[in-house]
Design a protein around this motif. Structure first.
Motif, mmCIF file in Angstrom:
data_model
loop_
_atom_site.group_PDB
_atom_site.id
_atom_site.type_symbol
_atom_site.label_atom_id
_atom_site.label_comp_id
_atom_site.label_asym_id
_atom_site.label_seq_id
_atom_site.Cartn_x
_atom_site.Cartn_y
_atom_site.Cartn_z
ATOM 1 N N GLN A 159 0.834 -1.205 0.000
ATOM 2 C CA GLN A 159 0.000 0.000 0.000
ATOM 3 C C GLN A 159 0.864 1.249 0.000
ATOM 4 O OE1 GLN A 159 -2.471 -0.510 3.446
ATOM 5 N NE2 GLN A 159 -4.077 -1.589 2.313
ATOM 6 N N SER A 218 0.171 1.274 -9.831
ATOM 7 C CA SER A 218 -0.781 1.663 -8.795
ATOM 8 C C SER A 218 -2.162 1.891 -9.401
ATOM 9 C CB SER A 218 -0.294 2.946 -8.109
ATOM 10 O OG SER A 218 -1.288 3.478 -7.279
ATOM 11 N N GLN A 219 -2.212 2.576 -10.525
ATOM 12 C CA GLN A 219 -3.496 2.827 -11.185
ATOM 13 C C GLN A 219 -4.108 1.523 -11.684
ATOM 14 O OE1 GLN A 219 -2.283 5.682 -14.110
ATOM 15 N NE2 GLN A 219 -2.409 7.398 -12.683
ATOM 16 N N ARG A 254 -3.687 -1.448 -10.410
ATOM 17 C CA ARG A 254 -4.176 -2.186 -9.241
ATOM 18 C C ARG A 254 -5.501 -1.607 -8.736
ATOM 19 N NH1 ARG A 254 -0.024 -4.711 -5.452
ATOM 20 N NH2 ARG A 254 1.598 -5.405 -6.858
ATOM 21 N N ARG A 255 -5.610 -0.297 -8.740
ATOM 22 C CA ARG A 255 -6.853 0.323 -8.270
ATOM 23 C C ARG A 255 -8.010 0.001 -9.212
ATOM 24 N NH1 ARG A 255 -5.776 3.457 -4.004
ATOM 25 N NH2 ARG A 255 -3.736 4.399 -3.824
ATOM 26 N N GLU A 286 -9.205 -3.445 -8.431
ATOM 27 C CA GLU A 286 -9.991 -3.538 -7.199
ATOM 28 C C GLU A 286 -11.407 -3.043 -7.418
ATOM 29 O OE1 GLU A 286 -7.892 -1.313 -4.271
ATOM 30 O OE2 GLU A 286 -6.227 -2.728 -4.162
ATOM 31 N N GLU A 287 -11.593 -2.072 -8.324
ATOM 32 C CA GLU A 287 -12.910 -1.503 -8.558
ATOM 33 C C GLU A 287 -13.799 -2.429 -9.373
ATOM 34 O OE1 GLU A 287 -12.141 2.240 -10.365
ATOM 35 O OE2 GLU A 287 -11.276 3.109 -8.565
#
Length: 83
Positions: A31, A74-75, A77-78, A81-82
């Motif tokens: 994180q 990071s983008q 991975r986000r 998750e969405e």
């Protein structure tokens, strides 16, 4: 987990505990590593160091590339998750 299974696997409880703690540490580290705000601050730090003459063009480019790759990851991975 049933009573018998719980009793039979009781000696493994410390191992499960250590594995759980290790997973929590890994998640927290990831994180932080992929925190977009932190990455952007690091990019600004690289720019400041370059402006101060502490970095060469090639060093700055390499650091920017590494940080941008982390930001893109990071983008990604986000978005994962969405979904």
């Amino acid at each position: 987990m049933g009573l018998i299974t719980g009793l039979l696997t009781l000696p493994l409880a410390p191992v499960r505990g250590v594995a759980w703690v290790a997973e929590q540490v890994k998640q927290h580290a990831e994180q932080q590593y992929y925190d977009p705000a932190l990455i952007q601050r690091q990019i600004a730090d690289v720019d400041d160091a370059y402006a101060a003459g502490c970095l060469s063009d090639s060093e700055r480019d390499r650091l920017h590339e590494d940080l941008l790759n982390r930001l893109f990851e990071s983008q990604r991975r986000r978005r994962g998750e969405e979904m």
